[in-house]
Design a protein around this motif. Structure first.
Motif, mmCIF file in Angstrom:
data_model
loop_
_atom_site.group_PDB
_atom_site.id
_atom_site.type_symbol
_atom_site.label_atom_id
_atom_site.label_comp_id
_atom_site.label_asym_id
_atom_site.label_seq_id
_atom_site.Cartn_x
_atom_site.Cartn_y
_atom_site.Cartn_z
ATOM 1 N N THR A 64 20.297 -49.790 36.656
ATOM 2 C CA THR A 64 20.739 -48.653 35.856
ATOM 3 C C THR A 64 21.129 -47.454 36.710
ATOM 4 O OG1 THR A 64 20.143 -47.160 34.045
ATOM 5 C CG2 THR A 64 18.368 -47.759 35.544
ATOM 6 N N SER A 65 22.243 -46.860 36.371
ATOM 7 C CA SER A 65 22.611 -45.565 36.937
ATOM 8 C C SER A 65 22.108 -44.504 35.964
ATOM 9 C CB SER A 65 24.124 -45.448 37.068
ATOM 10 O OG SER A 65 24.623 -46.482 37.867
ATOM 11 N N GLY A 66 22.474 -43.273 36.225
ATOM 12 C CA GLY A 66 22.179 -42.226 35.257
ATOM 13 C C GLY A 66 21.028 -41.302 35.632
ATOM 14 N N ALA A 67 20.437 -41.509 36.821
ATOM 15 C CA ALA A 67 19.317 -40.636 37.193
ATOM 16 C C ALA A 67 19.791 -39.196 37.351
ATOM 17 C CB ALA A 67 18.680 -41.124 38.490
ATOM 18 N N MET A 68 20.906 -39.061 38.046
ATOM 19 C CA MET A 68 21.390 -37.697 38.274
ATOM 20 C C MET A 68 21.859 -37.057 36.972
ATOM 21 S SD MET A 68 22.445 -37.539 42.095
ATOM 22 C CE MET A 68 23.800 -38.562 42.067
ATOM 23 N N ASP B 87 26.382 -46.643 46.005
ATOM 24 C CA ASP B 87 26.841 -46.773 44.617
ATOM 25 C C ASP B 87 26.129 -47.965 44.003
ATOM 26 O OD1 ASP B 87 28.741 -49.290 44.472
ATOM 27 O OD2 ASP B 87 29.066 -48.300 46.395
ATOM 28 N N ASN C 270 17.158 -49.011 40.435
ATOM 29 C CA ASN C 270 18.145 -47.988 40.792
ATOM 30 C C ASN C 270 18.020 -47.744 42.281
ATOM 31 O OD1 ASN C 270 20.150 -46.029 40.667
ATOM 32 N ND2 ASN C 270 19.007 -44.607 39.366
ATOM 33 N N THR D 168 26.894 -44.972 34.680
ATOM 34 C CA THR D 168 26.639 -43.707 33.985
ATOM 35 C C THR D 168 27.627 -43.503 32.830
ATOM 36 O OG1 THR D 168 25.827 -42.764 36.055
ATOM 37 C CG2 THR D 168 26.393 -41.198 34.318
HETATM 38 N N1 GLU Z 1 22.074 -44.053 41.576
HETATM 39 C C1 GLU Z 1 22.922 -43.121 40.904
HETATM 40 C C2 GLU Z 1 22.199 -42.516 39.683
HETATM 41 O O1 GLU Z 1 21.367 -43.149 39.099
HETATM 42 C C3 GLU Z 1 24.207 -43.750 40.395
HETATM 43 C C4 GLU Z 1 25.112 -44.330 41.429
HETATM 44 C C5 GLU Z 1 26.311 -45.021 40.756
HETATM 45 O O2 GLU Z 1 26.531 -44.835 39.571
HETATM 46 O O3 GLU Z 1 27.021 -45.779 41.420
HETATM 47 O O4 GLU Z 1 22.462 -41.414 39.303
#
Ligand code: GLU
Length: 380
Positions: free
Chosen positions: A47-51, A146, A132, A11
């Motif tokens: 990819t992270s960043g969903a939240m 994570d 993700n 993120t």
């Molecule tokens: N899966 C989470 C998201 O996409 C991120 C988890 C992480 O950054 O380790 O928001």
């Protein structure tokens, strides 16, 4: 050499430390992935960043910090995140496919193989898998937690050659670079020993930033499957093609095994590595630890010092050195499939294998964990 590469983008890279996903940054990453794809490499993006995307889209509402809230943000954000990647990859003529995983999806051998088939099918059709964690439904028991660990699991699942963890730090340092001007970037790690672990776990004196603990966990898992790992700064210009070309950027973890795809280690051992590990532990004495680590032996009941938690025959359990002084689990040395359920192991622990039938009234054989069902978790 054409490589299968898993790229994990945190993120912090996607937002560049702000509250918004940075489209320009994402386009640039898509462009780099496209360049690698064009050169014949196979790419998987974690990819992270969903939240973060969910929060941004809803205008940063003041919400209670509950699990349901996080799941809601992920549900809103994941589709937006995916929509962005889809648009940005499209610029370069590439199609993407989404896979949302939890640990539950690779826990059983059947589901592991199924997820593997999906990945293979996407790659065979030159589609970029974008992965993700399925945050909207992942409960505590099935959650990976994570994306560093998720990406390692995906790399093992996909039998990748290289895992690149992109973050806001240039790599692993000898000390916290924000506090210690003498801190130096470690270019290469060939053995993950206690000194390296201490760098990631130390709070202020050590690295303690940028989630290095989970990155190291990811490196441990990927390396056990013979996968090279690089931690590098996501904002570095052209970081992906440069790493793929072998340029010395960031921190490299060389794999302990030389490998040819699909041969080393065998697929079943990779499942043991990536599949769900039961919370139960087997603690072993020094003799058994040495036999597992240096002599390629099976674990016998005689070497079992203690059994923690409950597990069934067939569960993947974690094998730890017995920390006698603290009567607890020491370092994890291996993972493997238990041939006896925990309550029966409790009764035969410390005994010679010949006595198993006499004590239990049955026997599944002399090994508690057979060496064919065992994968070592530490460098010698
Ligand atoms: N899966 C989470 C998201 O996409 C991120 C988890 C992480 O950054 O380790 O928001």
């Amino acid at each position: 050499m054409k490589q299968r590469i898993v790229v994990k983008v945190g993120t912090s890279v996607l937002t560049e430390g702000t509250r918004r996903l940075n489209s320009a940054r994402m386009v640039d990453l898509a462009r780099q992935c496209a360049a690698l794809h064009e050169a014949g490499h196979e790419l998987i993006l974690c990819t992270s960043g969903a939240m973060a995307a969910g929060r941004e889209h809803l205008g940063y509402p003041d919400l209670p910090a509950t699990v349901a809230t996080k799941q809601m943000l992920a549900a809103v954000g994941q589709s937006r995140l995916m929509m962005m990647w889809e648009r940005f990859f499209e610029i370069y003529g590439l199609t993407v496919g989404q896979i949302l995983l939890t640990h539950g999806d690779v826990a059983s051998r059947g589901r592991f193989l199924n997820a593997q088939d999906t990945l293979q099918a996407l790659l065979a059709h030159r589609i970029i898998p974008i992965i993700n964690e399925n945050d909207a439904v992942a409960t505590e028991e099935i959650k990976i937690g994570d994306n560093d660990n998720l990406s390692a699991l995906v790399a093992v699942l996909a039998d990748a050659d290289l895992l690149i963890l992109l973050t806001d730090q240039p790599g692993l340092f000898t000390a916290d670079p924000r506090e210690d001007p003498e801190a130096e970037l470690i270019a290469e790690v060939s053995v993950i020993d206690d000194a390296i672990r201490a760098l990631a776990t130390g709070s202020r004196s050590g690295l303690g930033i940028g989630g290095m603990v989970t990155k190291l966990e990811a490196a441990v898992i990927a390396r056990r499957a013979g996968i090279k790992v690089v931690i590098a700064r996501g904002l570095e210009a052209n970081v992906l093609p440069r790493i793929a070309a072998g340029e010395e950027l960031g921190t490299r973890f060389v794999a302990p095994l030389t490998r040819a795809r699909g041969t080393s280690p065998e697929n079943r051992k990779r499942w043991i590595l990536a599949g769900a590990v039961n919370t139960g532990h087997i603690l072993v004495d020094e003799g058994a630890a040495d036999a597992l680590q240096h002599q390629g032996r099976s674990l016998l009941p005689a070497g079992v010092a203690a059994v923690k938690g409950t597990f069934d025959r067939g569960d993947t359990v974690s094998i730890h050195r017995h920390d006698v002084a603290n009567a607890s689990a020491g370092e994890e040395i291996a993972r493997g499939i238990a041939r006896y359920p925990s309550e029966d192991l409790e009764r035969i622990k410390g005994s010679h294998s010949e006595r198993i039938a006499e004590i239990l009234g049955y026997t599944y054989g002399s090994a508690v964990v057979h060496r064919n069902d065992l994968i070592l978790m530490r460098d010698a």
